[in-house]
Design an enzyme around this catalytic site. Structure first.
Site, mmCIF file in Angstrom:
data_model
loop_
_atom_site.group_PDB
_atom_site.id
_atom_site.type_symbol
_atom_site.label_atom_id
_atom_site.label_comp_id
_atom_site.label_asym_id
_atom_site.label_seq_id
_atom_site.Cartn_x
_atom_site.Cartn_y
_atom_site.Cartn_z
ATOM 1 N N LYS A 127 -0.976 21.757 -4.745
ATOM 2 C CA LYS A 127 -0.028 21.225 -3.760
ATOM 3 C C LYS A 127 0.540 19.883 -4.233
ATOM 4 O O LYS A 127 1.749 19.663 -4.199
ATOM 5 C CB LYS A 127 -0.727 21.026 -2.402
ATOM 6 C CG LYS A 127 0.113 20.234 -1.414
ATOM 7 C CD LYS A 127 -0.592 20.021 -0.098
ATOM 8 C CE LYS A 127 -1.480 18.801 -0.035
ATOM 9 N NZ LYS A 127 -0.773 17.503 0.064
ATOM 10 N N ASN A 128 -0.334 18.993 -4.679
ATOM 11 C CA ASN A 128 0.130 17.643 -5.007
ATOM 12 C C ASN A 128 0.827 17.563 -6.358
ATOM 13 O O ASN A 128 1.251 16.492 -6.783
ATOM 14 C CB ASN A 128 -1.036 16.652 -4.917
ATOM 15 C CG ASN A 128 -1.429 16.428 -3.464
ATOM 16 O OD1 ASN A 128 -0.690 16.807 -2.543
ATOM 17 N ND2 ASN A 128 -2.589 15.827 -3.235
ATOM 18 N N CYS A 141 0.018 7.791 9.166
ATOM 19 C CA CYS A 141 -0.468 9.093 9.597
ATOM 20 C C CYS A 141 -1.936 8.947 9.940
ATOM 21 O O CYS A 141 -2.478 7.837 9.891
ATOM 22 C CB CYS A 141 -0.215 10.156 8.539
ATOM 23 S SG CYS A 141 -1.280 10.010 7.128
ATOM 24 N N ARG A 159 -0.370 3.962 5.214
ATOM 25 C CA ARG A 159 0.385 4.583 4.127
ATOM 26 C C ARG A 159 1.814 4.038 3.959
ATOM 27 O O ARG A 159 2.792 4.766 4.073
ATOM 28 C CB ARG A 159 0.399 6.101 4.289
ATOM 29 C CG ARG A 159 -0.998 6.680 4.344
ATOM 30 C CD ARG A 159 -1.016 8.181 4.388
ATOM 31 N NE ARG A 159 -0.776 8.771 3.074
ATOM 32 C CZ ARG A 159 -0.730 10.092 2.858
ATOM 33 N NH1 ARG A 159 -0.875 10.925 3.854
ATOM 34 N NH2 ARG A 159 -0.541 10.559 1.652
ATOM 35 N N ASP A 215 -9.542 13.095 -1.699
ATOM 36 C CA ASP A 215 -9.232 14.415 -1.131
ATOM 37 C C ASP A 215 -10.435 15.357 -1.117
ATOM 38 O O ASP A 215 -10.338 16.469 -0.597
ATOM 39 C CB ASP A 215 -8.067 15.068 -1.898
ATOM 40 C CG ASP A 215 -6.752 14.346 -1.666
ATOM 41 O OD1 ASP A 215 -6.664 13.560 -0.705
ATOM 42 O OD2 ASP A 215 -5.805 14.568 -2.443
ATOM 43 N N ARG A 264 -1.205 23.678 5.389
ATOM 44 C CA ARG A 264 -0.396 22.802 4.547
ATOM 45 C C ARG A 264 -0.913 22.798 3.115
ATOM 46 O O ARG A 264 -0.145 22.605 2.177
ATOM 47 C CB ARG A 264 -0.413 21.363 5.085
ATOM 48 C CG ARG A 264 0.376 21.211 6.382
ATOM 49 C CD ARG A 264 0.565 19.751 6.717
ATOM 50 N NE ARG A 264 0.805 18.993 5.514
ATOM 51 C CZ ARG A 264 0.209 17.852 5.192
ATOM 52 N NH1 ARG A 264 -0.656 17.309 6.019
ATOM 53 N NH2 ARG A 264 0.483 17.225 4.067
#
Ligand code: EPU
Length: 419
Positions: A22-23, A117, A122, A306, A398
């Site tokens: 994803k990243n 968030c 952030r 993560d 997500r």
């Protein structure tokens, strides 16, 4: 909104194919804005964030075409807009990655300001300061970042703290800039390296990615390319922890084993037998309960933030006490109150969680509060006594493709309840 119902107690066994990261895919998709030619990305993960990124690019007028499973063609030769609305930025903070490429290629970008968030404030000050240092004129007004530049100029810019998307944004801005850009204290994450390799395959001149100093010699233009997204080390790590927490044996396929070195070491400390192949890793817990492992998150190559929530779940059922320290984000412990509902024993003091392993977690109704917190809830549910109902699972979608299918194929009792 969908929910997941998990009945704990199954010992996971089998193999699972890991998707593209994803990243990595998100910056790569943003970088397709840098050329008029067709870019074909393969190994694209089937994720909600990829759908948002397609919406973002389509909104600029990029032609997006799904060719076959997990392969998408992008062409940004006829852009109709340089504006990313708050609606899209709110859905996906990584929309900020459009700022650098749009400014470099189109000379202008207007991107809604991403707010804080659940995991922290952030800010994006480093992205903006870096672009300003390259000569961009940037105003922040009415909730929008508005950036303009005739042609950006390479310079030396040092980032504090280390920022992953900040490094990526400035790297993308610099590839078409005049002269040389030197990024100091750059992020070393494998996803940054993947982006640098992708840009070089498009004709850019980036060197030093993977170290803390990246040099980018600007070029006049970039060309089209076919490129496969690197494997998702966090998805892989999550399935490796799923093996360890259930006392099972799981092999993760199509991974880059180097990117998983520290996670592998921590799982060996936790009592797993680990076999490492060329592009796969097998974690075999042989029915044992985990030994607790202390964790302190930090930028790559240290322990990834993560994976913090997933290891917290593991420690919650380990034989003994441990500490988990989060140094990257200031509020990334939203999973702790949810674990407490499942009878975990965790004391939270600022950025440090002290965990006393319990024999059993107990099923409960819990909420997925952000992407990795939701992975933590899934892992905890896999070993809890009875049923766990996880609400707000749109967070999981997500970043984890077909999670109920993949875990189900390993023997988990997991069902998606559609809203
Ligand atoms: N920071 C600033 N100013 C900036 C940018 C960052 O102060 O201009 C601070 C942040 O507030 C944070 C620290 O720097 O405290 C590091 O944040 P970073 O910018 O590295 O995070 P990010 O680029 O926004 C990416 C990943 C995250 C991952 C972090 C850290 C993407 C799209 N997102 O975020 O992934 O946690 O790096 O590795 O690449 C996830 O996948 O669940 C996720 C949140």
């Amino acid at each position: 909104m969908d929910k997941l119902l998990i009945t704990g107690g199954s010992i996971l066994k089998g193999q699972v194919d890991i998707a593209g990261a994803k990243n990595s895919v998100l910056p790569l998709m943003a970088a397709t804005l840098l050329t008029d030619e067709v870019v074909e990305l393969s190994n694209i993960p089937h994720l909600q964030d990829v759908t948002y990124a397609i919406q973002l690019l389509s909104g600029f007028g990029v032609d997006v075409c799904l060719t076959e499973r997990m392969t998408v063609k992008f062409q940004a030769n006829d852009l109709t807009s340089v504006e990313a609305s708050y609606a899209i930025v709110k859905s996906m903070r990584a929309s900020i990655l459009a700022l650098g490429p749009l400014l470099a290629k189109q000379g202008e970008a207007k991107v809604a300001l991403p707010g804080g968030c659940t995991i922290g404030a952030r800010p994006v000050n480093i992205h903006l300061d870096g672009l300003r240092a390259m000569g961009a004129d940037i105003t922040v007004e009415d909730g929008f970042i508005h950036a303009k530049a005739d042609r950006l100029k390479g310079t030396t810019f040092e980032m504090h703290p280390v920022t992953v998307t900040g490094t990526e944004n400035l790297m993308m801005a610099a590839v078409l800039a005049e002269g040389e850009m030197v990024l100091k204290n750059a992020a070393c994450e494998p996803e940054v390296v993947d982006l640098a390799e992708f840009l070089n395959a498009m004709g850019a001149q980036v060197s030093g990615a993977g170290t803390s100093e990246i040099r980018i010699q600007g070029v006049e233009k970039l060309h089209g390319v076919e490129y496969a997204v690197v494997a998702d080390r966090i998805e892989a790590g999550t399935y490796m922890v799923a093996a360890a927490i259930t006392g099972g044996c799981v092999r993760v396929n199509h991974v880059n084993v180097e990117h998983l070195q520290l996670i592998t070491e921590k799982l060996i400390q936790a009592g797993a037998e680990v076999t490492v192949g060329s592009d796969w890793i097998e974690v075999d817990m042989q029915g044992r309960s985990p030994v607790p492992v202390n964790i302190e998150t930090a930028p790559y190559p240290d322990f990834p933030t993560d994976m913090q929530a997933q290891f917290l779940a593991l420690n919650a059922v380990a034989n003994g006490d441990s500490t988990v320290i989060e140094t990257v984000f200031e509020n990334r412990f939203m999973h702790v109150p949810e674990l407490l509902k499942m009878k975990a024993d965790i004391q939270l003091d600022g950025r440090c969680a002290t965990v006393k392993g319990v024999q059993n977690l107990v099923g409960a109704t819990v909420s997925a509060t952000d992407l990795r917190a939701s992975a933590c809830m899934v892992l905890a549910a896999l070993v809890a006594k009875g049923d766990t109902l996880i609400e707000q699972v749109h967070h999981i979608d997500r970043g984890y493709e077909r999670i109920e299918e993949k875990l189900g194929s390993l023997g988990a009792t997991i069902k998606r309840l559609h809203a």
